[in-house]
Design a protein around this motif. Sequence first.
Motif, PDB file in Angstrom:
ATOM      1  N   ILE A  52       0.225  74.608  55.878  1.00 41.24           N
ATOM      2  CA  ILE A  52      -0.206  73.458  56.676  1.00 41.24           C
ATOM      3  C   ILE A  52       0.405  72.169  56.118  1.00 41.24           C
ATOM      4  O   ILE A  52       0.948  71.339  56.860  1.00 41.24           O
ATOM      5  N   ALA A  53       0.324  72.000  54.787  1.00 41.90           N
ATOM      6  CA  ALA A  53       0.862  70.778  54.172  1.00 41.90           C
ATOM      7  C   ALA A  53       2.355  70.661  54.443  1.00 41.90           C
ATOM      8  O   ALA A  53       2.865  69.566  54.730  1.00 41.90           O
ATOM      9  N   GLY A  54       3.071  71.785  54.381  1.00 39.42           N
ATOM     10  CA  GLY A  54       4.503  71.775  54.657  1.00 39.42           C
ATOM     11  C   GLY A  54       4.813  71.407  56.096  1.00 39.42           C
ATOM     12  O   GLY A  54       5.766  70.662  56.365  1.00 39.42           O
ATOM     13  N   HIS A  55       3.993  71.900  57.034  1.00 41.89           N
ATOM     14  CA  HIS A  55       4.192  71.570  58.446  1.00 41.89           C
ATOM     15  C   HIS A  55       4.005  70.071  58.673  1.00 41.89           C
ATOM     16  O   HIS A  55       4.802  69.436  59.377  1.00 41.89           O
ATOM     17  N   VAL A  56       2.961  69.516  58.052  1.00 41.69           N
ATOM     18  CA  VAL A  56       2.699  68.074  58.207  1.00 41.69           C
ATOM     19  C   VAL A  56       3.834  67.265  57.581  1.00 41.69           C
ATOM     20  O   VAL A  56       4.282  66.267  58.143  1.00 41.69           O
ATOM     21  N   ALA A  57       4.319  67.718  56.422  1.00 39.09           N
ATOM     22  CA  ALA A  57       5.384  66.989  55.730  1.00 39.09           C
ATOM     23  C   ALA A  57       6.686  66.991  56.522  1.00 39.09           C
ATOM     24  O   ALA A  57       7.405  65.988  56.541  1.00 39.09           O
ATOM     25  N   THR A  58       7.000  68.105  57.176  1.00 33.21           N
ATOM     26  CA  THR A  58       8.292  68.212  57.886  1.00 33.21           C
ATOM     27  C   THR A  58       8.239  67.660  59.305  1.00 33.21           C
ATOM     28  O   THR A  58       9.260  67.218  59.831  1.00 33.21           O
ATOM     29  N   THR A  59       7.065  67.670  59.932  1.00 35.25           N
ATOM     30  CA  THR A  59       6.967  67.197  61.317  1.00 35.25           C
ATOM     31  C   THR A  59       6.370  65.803  61.435  1.00 35.25           C
ATOM     32  O   THR A  59       6.567  65.123  62.443  1.00 35.25           O
ATOM     33  N   GLY A  60       5.603  65.393  60.415  1.00 31.66           N
ATOM     34  CA  GLY A  60       4.925  64.099  60.489  1.00 31.66           C
ATOM     35  C   GLY A  60       3.675  64.127  61.329  1.00 31.66           C
ATOM     36  O   GLY A  60       3.045  63.092  61.563  1.00 31.66           O
ATOM     37  N   GLU A  61       3.282  65.327  61.790  1.00 33.28           N
ATOM     38  CA  GLU A  61       2.072  65.465  62.610  1.00 33.28           C
ATOM     39  C   GLU A  61       0.835  65.599  61.728  1.00 33.28           C
ATOM     40  O   GLU A  61       0.898  66.179  60.647  1.00 33.28           O
ATOM     41  N   SER A  62      -0.296  65.095  62.227  1.00 31.53           N
ATOM     42  CA  SER A  62      -1.579  65.318  61.556  1.00 31.53           C
ATOM     43  C   SER A  62      -2.202  66.597  62.092  1.00 31.53           C
ATOM     44  O   SER A  62      -2.015  66.947  63.261  1.00 31.53           O
ATOM     45  N   ILE A  63      -2.938  67.298  61.253  1.00 30.68           N
ATOM     46  CA  ILE A  63      -3.582  68.549  61.664  1.00 30.68           C
ATOM     47  C   ILE A  63      -5.050  68.504  61.274  1.00 30.68           C
ATOM     48  O   ILE A  63      -5.398  68.193  60.138  1.00 30.68           O
ATOM     49  N   ASN A  64      -5.915  68.829  62.246  1.00 29.44           N
ATOM     50  CA  ASN A  64      -7.352  68.918  62.013  1.00 29.44           C
ATOM     51  C   ASN A  64      -7.839  70.215  62.636  1.00 29.44           C
ATOM     52  O   ASN A  64      -7.858  70.351  63.863  1.00 29.44           O
ATOM     53  N   ILE A  65      -8.207  71.185  61.805  1.00 23.20           N
ATOM     54  CA  ILE A  65      -8.648  72.484  62.320  1.00 23.20           C
ATOM     55  C   ILE A  65      -9.996  72.852  61.713  1.00 23.20           C
ATOM     56  O   ILE A  65     -10.233  72.637  60.531  1.00 23.20           O
ATOM     57  N   PRO A  66     -10.914  73.403  62.539  1.00 24.23           N
ATOM     58  CA  PRO A  66     -12.255  73.737  62.041  1.00 24.23           C
ATOM     59  C   PRO A  66     -12.274  74.944  61.117  1.00 24.23           C
ATOM     60  O   PRO A  66     -13.133  75.045  60.258  1.00 24.23           O
ATOM     61  N   ASP A  67     -11.318  75.879  61.303  1.00 22.72           N
ATOM     62  CA  ASP A  67     -11.253  77.040  60.415  1.00 22.72           C
ATOM     63  C   ASP A  67      -9.784  77.362  60.141  1.00 22.72           C
ATOM     64  O   ASP A  67      -9.048  77.821  61.017  1.00 22.72           O
ATOM     65  N   ALA A  68      -9.363  77.121  58.891  1.00 26.13           N
ATOM     66  CA  ALA A  68      -7.954  77.288  58.534  1.00 26.13           C
ATOM     67  C   ALA A  68      -7.460  78.710  58.751  1.00 26.13           C
ATOM     68  O   ALA A  68      -6.286  78.928  59.047  1.00 26.13           O
ATOM     69  N   TYR A  69      -8.367  79.689  58.631  1.00 23.48           N
ATOM     70  CA  TYR A  69      -7.949  81.090  58.748  1.00 23.48           C
ATOM     71  C   TYR A  69      -7.543  81.451  60.175  1.00 23.48           C
ATOM     72  O   TYR A  69      -6.910  82.488  60.398  1.00 23.48           O
ATOM     73  N   ASP A  70      -7.899  80.605  61.129  1.00 21.49           N
ATOM     74  CA  ASP A  70      -7.499  80.846  62.519  1.00 21.49           C
ATOM     75  C   ASP A  70      -6.088  80.328  62.807  1.00 21.49           C
ATOM     76  O   ASP A  70      -5.563  80.526  63.902  1.00 21.49           O
ATOM     77  N   ASP A  71      -5.504  79.637  61.831  1.00 20.98           N
ATOM     78  CA  ASP A  71      -4.171  79.059  62.031  1.00 20.98           C
ATOM     79  C   ASP A  71      -3.147  79.870  61.228  1.00 20.98           C
ATOM     80  O   ASP A  71      -3.263  79.977  60.003  1.00 20.98           O
ATOM     81  N   PRO A  72      -2.159  80.456  61.873  1.00 20.24           N
ATOM     82  CA  PRO A  72      -1.182  81.305  61.175  1.00 20.24           C
ATOM     83  C   PRO A  72      -0.341  80.546  60.146  1.00 20.24           C
ATOM     84  O   PRO A  72       0.267  81.171  59.270  1.00 20.24           O
ATOM     85  N   ARG A  73      -0.296  79.220  60.232  1.00 21.19           N
ATOM     86  CA  ARG A  73       0.491  78.444  59.265  1.00 21.19           C
ATOM     87  C   ARG A  73      -0.207  78.327  57.921  1.00 21.19           C
ATOM     88  O   ARG A  73       0.421  77.984  56.915  1.00 21.19           O
ATOM     89  N   PHE A  74      -1.506  78.605  57.886  1.00 13.70           N
ATOM     90  CA  PHE A  74      -2.258  78.441  56.647  1.00 13.70           C
ATOM     91  C   PHE A  74      -1.902  79.552  55.650  1.00 13.70           C
ATOM     92  O   PHE A  74      -1.887  80.732  55.989  1.00 13.70           O
ATOM     93  N   MET A  95      -2.909  64.962  56.647  1.00 13.34           N
ATOM     94  CA  MET A  95      -2.174  63.840  57.240  1.00 13.34           C
ATOM     95  C   MET A  95      -0.990  63.437  56.380  1.00 13.34           C
ATOM     96  O   MET A  95      -1.043  63.547  55.149  1.00 13.34           O
ATOM     97  N   PRO A  96       0.085  62.949  57.029  1.00 13.32           N
ATOM     98  CA  PRO A  96       1.251  62.488  56.268  1.00 13.32           C
ATOM     99  C   PRO A  96       1.009  61.113  55.661  1.00 13.32           C
ATOM    100  O   PRO A  96       0.219  60.325  56.182  1.00 13.32           O
ATOM    101  N   MET A  97       1.679  60.830  54.565  1.00 17.73           N
ATOM    102  CA  MET A  97       1.744  59.479  54.012  1.00 17.73           C
ATOM    103  C   MET A  97       3.150  58.969  54.292  1.00 17.73           C
ATOM    104  O   MET A  97       4.133  59.605  53.898  1.00 17.73           O
ATOM    105  N   ARG A  98       3.257  57.829  54.971  1.00 16.28           N
ATOM    106  CA  ARG A  98       4.559  57.295  55.360  1.00 16.28           C
ATOM    107  C   ARG A  98       4.832  55.973  54.652  1.00 16.28           C
ATOM    108  O   ARG A  98       3.928  55.148  54.519  1.00 16.28           O
ATOM    109  N   ASN A  99       6.087  55.781  54.258  1.00 17.35           N
ATOM    110  CA  ASN A  99       6.466  54.519  53.641  1.00 17.35           C
ATOM    111  C   ASN A  99       6.730  53.461  54.707  1.00 17.35           C
ATOM    112  O   ASN A  99       6.526  53.713  55.907  1.00 17.35           O
ATOM    113  N   ARG A 100       7.228  52.323  54.297  1.00 18.41           N
ATOM    114  CA  ARG A 100       7.426  51.222  55.248  1.00 18.41           C
ATOM    115  C   ARG A 100       8.520  51.513  56.267  1.00 18.41           C
ATOM    116  O   ARG A 100       8.566  50.901  57.312  1.00 18.41           O
TER     117      ARG A 100
END
Length: 447
Positions: free
Chosen positions: A106-128, A146-151
Amino acid sequence: MSDLSSAELQKQIEDLQRETKLLRAEREELIDDKRITDILLSKSDAIASETDLDKLLTLINDEARELLEADRCTVFVLDDEKGELWSRVATGIGRSEIRIPKDMGIAGHVATTGESINIPDAYDDPRFNRDVDKATGYRTRALLCMPMRNRQQDTIGVVQVLNKKEWGGRFDDKDEKLLEILSTMAANQLEIAQLVDELQKMFDSVVETLAATIDARDPITAGHSKRVTLYCLQVAEQLNFDQKQKDLLRYSALLHDYGKIGVREAVLTKDGRLEDDEYKHIQTHVVLSKEILRKMYFRKDLRAIPEIAGAHHEKVDGSGYPKQSAGDTIPLMGRIMGIADVFDALTYKRHYRDPMPIERVLKILESEQNKHFDPLVVRSFFSVPVSNIASIIVHDAVGRLPKEDEETFTRYALGDFYSAVTRGKDQQSEGERRLVERFIDLYNSRS
């Protein structure tokens, strides 16, 4: 009013109750928003004042976990050069560096896409990635990342919180907004801390290179400055020095012999004992170290380096050099460096002799209290675990201590070893006999 029917009166009462309820909810929301604003402002002040990278990551971790009432939090930093996400902060599973591919989980997906992810059960997401849960026995459910973005709006890291403690264990829209605000504040300070960290690494590399350059002039004493530094830091640990004090001592120790750059090579590398005039010449390295270091620019908390480095050949009875300082007029860090310098000189080969037996070295340190050495520093040195001293002494020859020896040595301080040696084998416990035999064997194995 009396013309109204009871049904109409009831309806008006219900309408008023509804309006009152809405007004109360709005008031509570305003109060809650003000509370959240106050919290965010206090967290913003805390984050904005921290420039140490490790401390900042810990702070971001703690603040995010508290703000979102999460069970755990991990702050990942993007290392583009290595294509990895790394973290030294993982609340609840200890403090050790984690490195993963930057597109993993999940962290890698957020880092590479810049998307935020909010899921109620991580085990239901194949990226976890469940590997960490399997290794620790933990069960990740709700996950907000969530991603942290610079200026420049480039992703430089990721904040991930797990398992909300209340409200059904899920993160809601308000949590997303809070983490977004916190991530923005964190990203700005993270960028500053990374720049400070790069400058610190550059400074460290310059100091270490200068120390290595001096050591390299004489292969017999190679590694001396580094070992002296490590011994000094062991004493600093016993004296409960804070990090700033340790940094000052470390840089002073690394540079303490830099004046040897002005010592003639024929004297510095001479086989056999020095003549009186040669000994006086080599003594000039202390004054030269101080003069050279005074010309270097050090930040405010490191400006005592020249004085400390220039005091490592002073003796507490006033018979040292170059100033014949005595007692407390010698900086404490200079007194620490004095014992570390002598210990390393006696335990390693020199042009005019082989390493002394370790028991004889310790006897010299003990007998020179109130003459050469400060008794407080001697006691502190003797309080260092044998495992730490042995690791420094034998590192160049054998690398890491054998695990069995490390376990044995960790149970004893250097003073315990010396006491056991002086009592003799007949009066040693079984553990002490093994300690003495193994330490001496390792010590002698270097040659």
